[in-house]
Design a protein around this motif. Structure first.
Motif: not given
Length: 168
Positions: A30-33, A41-48, A53-57, A62-71
Motif C-alpha cells: 500500500d501507499a503510506v499517508i 519513498s516508502v511502500v507499506a507492507i503491513g500494519a503497525v 497511529p500517525i500514518g495509514v495505508g 490500516k495503521p502503517v505508521a505509529a509512534v511506539v516508545e517515542g519512535r
C-alpha cells in the motif's frame, strides 16, 4: 531538523528516531499517508501493532505508521533510489514536521463531534470550529487547542472540510 532513519531488514535494535520495519513477509502492499501527504519513498507492507497511529495505508486504511516508545515506526520498504539520494529523509521530515498529523486530529475531532451529537443532538465543537475557520472567533477553547492548536487556519479549514465530509 535531522532525523536518524534506521531500516530493519533482519533482527536488530530499533535505535533511530524513525524506524522503517522491513522484516518478514509482506501482509499487503500500500501507499503510506503520513502527515496528510503520500510518501513516494516508502511502500507499506503491513500494519503497525501498538503505539499511537500517525500514518495509514492509502487503500487499506490500516495503521502503517505509529509512534511506539517515542519512535516513529513505519512498516514498509524504502524505495532504494529515494533512500540513496537522501529524498527519503527529507520527505519524512516534511511529513513529521507538522507536529500533530491531520489524520490523528481528524479522528479525534470526529470522536468528539459524534459523542456530542449523540448526547445533545448538536455539536458545540463543530459550531466553534466553523466560526474559527470563518474568522469569527480568534481563539479556540482549550479542548480544541489540544487537538488542532498547532495547525494554521488554512490547515484547520481543510481539516474542518474533511470532518464534514466524513460525518455527513
Amino acid at each position: 531538523m535531522s532525523l536518524k532513519i534506521v531500516v530493519l531488514k533482519e533482527g536488530g535494535e530499533p535505535l533511530g528516531d524513525v524506524v522503517i520495519d522491513a522484516r518478514g513477509p509482506p501482509e499487503f502492499f500500500d501507499a503510506v499517508i503520513l502527515g496528510g501527504r503520500e510518501l513516494k519513498s516508502v511502500v507499506a507492507i503491513g500494519a503497525v501493532e501498538g503505539g499511537v497511529p500517525i500514518g495509514v495505508g492509502k487503500y487499506t486504511k490500516k495503521p502503517v505508521a505509529a509512534v511506539v516508545e517515542g519512535r516513529v515506526v513505519i512498516r514498509g520498504i524504502p524505495i532504494s533510489l529515494y533512500y540513496e539520494l537522501g529524498i527519503l529523509e527529507r520527505e519524512i521530515v516534511e511529513a513529521l514536521g507538522r507536529g500533530v498529523t491531520t489524520d490523528v486530529a481528524l479522528e479525534k475531532l470526529k470522536e468528539v463531534v459524534i459523542r456530542e451529537r449523540r448526547r445533545y443532538k448538536r455539536s458545540q465543537t463543530l459550531a466553534i470550529l466553523a466560526k474559527y475557520v470563518e474568522g469569527e472567533v480568534a481563539e479556540l477553547p482549550p479542548h480544541l487547542i489540544d487537538i488542532v492548536g498547532n495547525l494554521s487556519r488554512d490547515e484547520a479549514r481543510k481539516l474542518f472540510e474533511k470532518l464534514l465530509e466524513e460525518i455527513y
